[in-house]
Design a protein around this motif. Structure first.
Motif, PDB file in Angstrom:
ATOM      1  N   ALA A  62      -3.035   1.763   9.828  1.00 52.58           N
ATOM      2  CA  ALA A  62      -4.104   2.564   9.239  1.00 52.58           C
ATOM      3  C   ALA A  62      -3.544   3.873   8.706  1.00 52.58           C
ATOM      4  CB  ALA A  62      -5.185   2.849  10.282  1.00 52.58           C
ATOM      5  N   PHE A  63      -4.325   4.507   7.854  1.00 54.81           N
ATOM      6  CA  PHE A  63      -4.026   5.845   7.355  1.00 54.81           C
ATOM      7  C   PHE A  63      -5.215   6.719   7.712  1.00 54.81           C
ATOM      8  CE2 PHE A  63      -1.679   2.975   4.579  1.00 54.81           C
ATOM      9  CZ  PHE A  63      -0.413   3.541   4.613  1.00 54.81           C
ATOM     10  N   TYR A  64      -4.923   7.933   8.202  1.00 55.18           N
ATOM     11  CA  TYR A  64      -5.974   8.854   8.610  1.00 55.18           C
ATOM     12  C   TYR A  64      -5.809  10.156   7.841  1.00 55.18           C
ATOM     13  CZ  TYR A  64      -8.666  12.106  11.464  1.00 55.18           C
ATOM     14  OH  TYR A  64      -9.556  13.044  11.887  1.00 55.18           O
ATOM     15  N   ARG A  94     -10.169  12.752  14.964  1.00 58.60           N
ATOM     16  CA  ARG A  94      -8.754  12.726  15.317  1.00 58.60           C
ATOM     17  C   ARG A  94      -8.527  12.103  16.695  1.00 58.60           C
ATOM     18  NH1 ARG A  94      -4.171  14.322  13.538  1.00 58.60           N
ATOM     19  NH2 ARG A  94      -4.779  15.856  12.016  1.00 58.60           N
ATOM     20  N   ALA A  95      -9.439  12.310  17.621  1.00 62.93           N
ATOM     21  CA  ALA A  95      -9.286  11.758  18.964  1.00 62.93           C
ATOM     22  C   ALA A  95      -9.204  10.225  18.939  1.00 62.93           C
ATOM     23  CB  ALA A  95     -10.453  12.183  19.845  1.00 62.93           C
ATOM     24  N   PHE A  96      -9.778   9.610  17.907  1.00 59.34           N
ATOM     25  CA  PHE A  96      -9.767   8.154  17.815  1.00 59.34           C
ATOM     26  C   PHE A  96      -8.719   7.641  16.841  1.00 59.34           C
ATOM     27  CE2 PHE A  96     -14.162   9.291  18.953  1.00 59.34           C
ATOM     28  CZ  PHE A  96     -14.164   8.749  20.229  1.00 59.34           C
ATOM     29  N   CYS A  97      -7.968   8.543  16.231  1.00 54.01           N
ATOM     30  CA  CYS A  97      -6.973   8.145  15.234  1.00 54.01           C
ATOM     31  C   CYS A  97      -5.749   9.064  15.388  1.00 54.01           C
ATOM     32  CB  CYS A  97      -7.580   8.280  13.837  1.00 54.01           C
ATOM     33  SG  CYS A  97      -7.212   6.903  12.747  1.00 54.01           S
ATOM     34  N   GLN A  98      -4.965   8.810  16.387  1.00 51.41           N
ATOM     35  CA  GLN A  98      -3.819   9.651  16.706  1.00 51.41           C
ATOM     36  C   GLN A  98      -2.676   9.466  15.708  1.00 51.41           C
ATOM     37  OE1 GLN A  98      -3.846  11.984  19.190  1.00 51.41           O
ATOM     38  NE2 GLN A  98      -5.977  11.389  19.337  1.00 51.41           N
ATOM     39  N   ASN A  99      -2.082  10.567  15.297  1.00 50.77           N
ATOM     40  CA  ASN A  99      -0.935  10.528  14.392  1.00 50.77           C
ATOM     41  C   ASN A  99       0.306  10.051  15.140  1.00 50.77           C
ATOM     42  OD1 ASN A  99       1.142  11.013  12.623  1.00 50.77           O
ATOM     43  ND2 ASN A  99       0.864  13.209  12.547  1.00 50.77           N
ATOM     44  N   THR A 100       0.913   8.975  14.646  1.00 47.49           N
ATOM     45  CA  THR A 100       2.145   8.491  15.268  1.00 47.49           C
ATOM     46  C   THR A 100       3.370   8.900  14.462  1.00 47.49           C
ATOM     47  OG1 THR A 100       1.997   6.399  14.096  1.00 47.49           O
ATOM     48  CG2 THR A 100       0.996   6.498  16.291  1.00 47.49           C
ATOM     49  N   GLY A 101       3.154   9.578  13.349  1.00 51.79           N
ATOM     50  CA  GLY A 101       4.266  10.076  12.564  1.00 51.79           C
ATOM     51  C   GLY A 101       4.815   9.089  11.549  1.00 51.79           C
ATOM     52  N   SER A 102       4.172   7.971  11.319  1.00 56.25           N
ATOM     53  CA  SER A 102       4.686   6.994  10.348  1.00 56.25           C
ATOM     54  C   SER A 102       4.430   7.464   8.940  1.00 56.25           C
ATOM     55  CB  SER A 102       4.013   5.651  10.550  1.00 56.25           C
ATOM     56  OG  SER A 102       4.470   5.088  11.740  1.00 56.25           O
ATOM     57  N   ALA A 133      -7.206  13.875   8.095  1.00 54.86           N
ATOM     58  CA  ALA A 133      -7.931  14.799   8.953  1.00 54.86           C
ATOM     59  C   ALA A 133      -8.932  15.658   8.173  1.00 54.86           C
ATOM     60  CB  ALA A 133      -6.959  15.691   9.714  1.00 54.86           C
ATOM     61  N   ALA A 134      -8.572  16.062   6.958  1.00 51.20           N
ATOM     62  CA  ALA A 134      -9.441  16.944   6.171  1.00 51.20           C
ATOM     63  C   ALA A 134     -10.813  16.328   5.903  1.00 51.20           C
ATOM     64  CB  ALA A 134      -8.762  17.296   4.844  1.00 51.20           C
ATOM     65  N   THR A 135     -10.867  15.018   5.790  1.00 51.70           N
ATOM     66  CA  THR A 135     -12.133  14.345   5.493  1.00 51.70           C
ATOM     67  C   THR A 135     -12.644  13.507   6.665  1.00 51.70           C
ATOM     68  OG1 THR A 135     -10.985  12.435   4.564  1.00 51.70           O
ATOM     69  CG2 THR A 135     -11.597  14.208   3.029  1.00 51.70           C
ATOM     70  N   GLY A 136     -11.809  13.337   7.698  1.00 50.32           N
ATOM     71  CA  GLY A 136     -12.199  12.499   8.833  1.00 50.32           C
ATOM     72  C   GLY A 136     -12.301  11.032   8.452  1.00 50.32           C
ATOM     73  N   SER A 137     -11.585  10.649   7.407  1.00 50.86           N
ATOM     74  CA  SER A 137     -11.666   9.259   6.957  1.00 50.86           C
ATOM     75  C   SER A 137     -10.406   8.486   7.314  1.00 50.86           C
ATOM     76  CB  SER A 137     -11.907   9.200   5.448  1.00 50.86           C
ATOM     77  OG  SER A 137     -10.855   9.838   4.757  1.00 50.86           O
ATOM     78  N   ALA A 138     -10.615   7.213   7.564  1.00 44.16           N
ATOM     79  CA  ALA A 138      -9.508   6.304   7.858  1.00 44.16           C
ATOM     80  C   ALA A 138      -9.647   5.089   6.969  1.00 44.16           C
ATOM     81  CB  ALA A 138      -9.543   5.891   9.323  1.00 44.16           C
ATOM     82  N   ARG A 139      -8.523   4.512   6.627  1.00 41.25           N
ATOM     83  CA  ARG A 139      -8.518   3.204   5.968  1.00 41.25           C
ATOM     84  C   ARG A 139      -7.487   2.367   6.698  1.00 41.25           C
ATOM     85  NH1 ARG A 139      -4.332   2.851   1.700  1.00 41.25           N
ATOM     86  NH2 ARG A 139      -3.374   4.905   1.608  1.00 41.25           N
ATOM     87  N   GLY A 140      -7.895   1.201   7.078  1.00 46.73           N
ATOM     88  CA  GLY A 140      -7.023   0.343   7.860  1.00 46.73           C
ATOM     89  C   GLY A 140      -6.944  -1.044   7.263  1.00 46.73           C
ATOM     90  N   THR A 165       0.854  -1.187   0.000  1.00 44.50           N
ATOM     91  CA  THR A 165       0.000   0.000   0.000  1.00 44.50           C
ATOM     92  C   THR A 165       0.891   1.238   0.000  1.00 44.50           C
ATOM     93  OG1 THR A 165      -1.922   1.067   1.026  1.00 44.50           O
ATOM     94  CG2 THR A 165      -0.257   0.170   2.521  1.00 44.50           C
ATOM     95  N   VAL A 166       0.285   2.394  -0.188  1.00 43.07           N
ATOM     96  CA  VAL A 166       1.012   3.660  -0.152  1.00 43.07           C
ATOM     97  C   VAL A 166       0.219   4.672   0.667  1.00 43.07           C
ATOM     98  CG1 VAL A 166       2.202   3.340  -2.358  1.00 43.07           C
ATOM     99  CG2 VAL A 166       0.002   4.495  -2.313  1.00 43.07           C
ATOM    100  N   ARG A 167       0.940   5.631   1.226  1.00 36.64           N
ATOM    101  CA  ARG A 167       0.303   6.743   1.921  1.00 36.64           C
ATOM    102  C   ARG A 167      -0.075   7.767   0.864  1.00 36.64           C
ATOM    103  NH1 ARG A 167       3.191  11.020   3.658  1.00 36.64           N
ATOM    104  NH2 ARG A 167       5.026   9.712   3.796  1.00 36.64           N
ATOM    105  N   LEU A 168      -1.348   8.138   0.832  1.00 37.52           N
ATOM    106  CA  LEU A 168      -1.847   9.098  -0.146  1.00 37.52           C
ATOM    107  C   LEU A 168      -1.699  10.529   0.376  1.00 37.52           C
ATOM    108  CD1 LEU A 168      -5.070   7.149  -1.163  1.00 37.52           C
ATOM    109  CD2 LEU A 168      -2.846   7.153  -2.321  1.00 37.52           C
ATOM    110  N   LYS A 169      -1.783  11.496  -0.520  1.00 38.40           N
ATOM    111  CA  LYS A 169      -1.654  12.906  -0.163  1.00 38.40           C
ATOM    112  C   LYS A 169      -2.666  13.266   0.931  1.00 38.40           C
ATOM    113  CE  LYS A 169      -1.580  17.499  -2.119  1.00 38.40           C
ATOM    114  NZ  LYS A 169      -1.701  18.311  -3.324  1.00 38.40           N
ATOM    115  N   GLY A 170      -2.184  13.906   1.982  1.00 42.54           N
ATOM    116  CA  GLY A 170      -3.036  14.343   3.077  1.00 42.54           C
ATOM    117  C   GLY A 170      -3.216  13.314   4.182  1.00 42.54           C
ATOM    118  N   GLU A 171      -2.737  12.097   3.966  1.00 44.54           N
ATOM    119  CA  GLU A 171      -2.876  11.050   4.981  1.00 44.54           C
ATOM    120  C   GLU A 171      -1.652  10.996   5.893  1.00 44.54           C
ATOM    121  OE1 GLU A 171      -5.519   7.506   2.969  1.00 44.54           O
ATOM    122  OE2 GLU A 171      -3.345   7.446   2.656  1.00 44.54           O
ATOM    123  N   VAL A 172      -1.872  10.498   7.088  1.00 45.02           N
ATOM    124  CA  VAL A 172      -0.775  10.179   7.990  1.00 45.02           C
ATOM    125  C   VAL A 172      -0.884   8.693   8.326  1.00 45.02           C
ATOM    126  CG1 VAL A 172      -0.495  12.478   8.994  1.00 45.02           C
ATOM    127  CG2 VAL A 172      -2.092  10.890  10.034  1.00 45.02           C
TER     128      VAL A 172
END
Length: 160
Positions: A124-126, A152-160, A128-135, A100-107
């Motif tokens: 997972a990838f989150y 965001r409270a349920f999908c914290q950015n870990t910096g990966s 924020a602009a759309t509030g969407s996640a894919r895992g 898989t790849v990280r798409l623009k705007g995802e973390v």
């Protein structure tokens, strides 16, 4: 005086170039990961330019490893060949692999930090602009992708 090569000479040069490109692509494919491959289990280990981003166990007691190279990822369900939790495993055997790849705007988000209800993805990838996640989840001996809406409270950015 030298004669022009004509179409036959050009065809031979193109065939030679195609063979060279095939050889280069075959060498690149050695860095691909597939079921049965053995990889290091320690985060930070590097294999052909891929870094072991994290390892862990999901809430179904399935072990996984996440490999990263730039914005590309290889998510793998693994046989730990020992005790991952105690750090005594040097290598793991890949049972299933999902590129898989990280798409623009995802973390990128470690699985436990971005759950889908009671389900915990291996990664997972989150966005924020759309509030969407894919895992990605281990189900029926495969890695499957699911999408969901979250905050965001349920999908914290870990910096990966």
């Amino acid at each position: 005086m030298r004669k022009p090569d004509g179409a036959g000479g050009l065809t031979m040069r193109i065939a030679g170039l195609a063979g060279l490109l095939l050889a280069i692509s075959s060498t690149a494919s050695l860095a691909e990961f597939e079921p049965g491959s053995l990889v290091p289990s320690k985060p930070g280990a590097v294999i052909d330019g891929w870094t072991v981003d994290n390892t862990g166990m999901d809430n179904n007691n399935e072990f996984y490893v996440v490999l990263k190279k730039g914005t590309a990822y290889r998510l793998a369900w693994i046989d730990p060949l020992g005790n991952v939790a105690q750090g005594t495993v040097d290598q793991v055997a890949l049972l299933a692999v999902q590129p898989t790849v990280r798409l623009k705007g995802e973390v990128g988000v470690a699985g436990p930090d971005c759950s889908k209800g009671s389900e915990q993805p291996i990664f997972a990838f989150y966005k924020a602009a759309t509030g969407s996640a894919r895992g990605y989840f281990i189900e029926n001996e495969k890695i499957v992708m699911k999408r969901w809406k979250t905050k965001r409270a349920f999908c914290q950015n870990t910096g990966s």
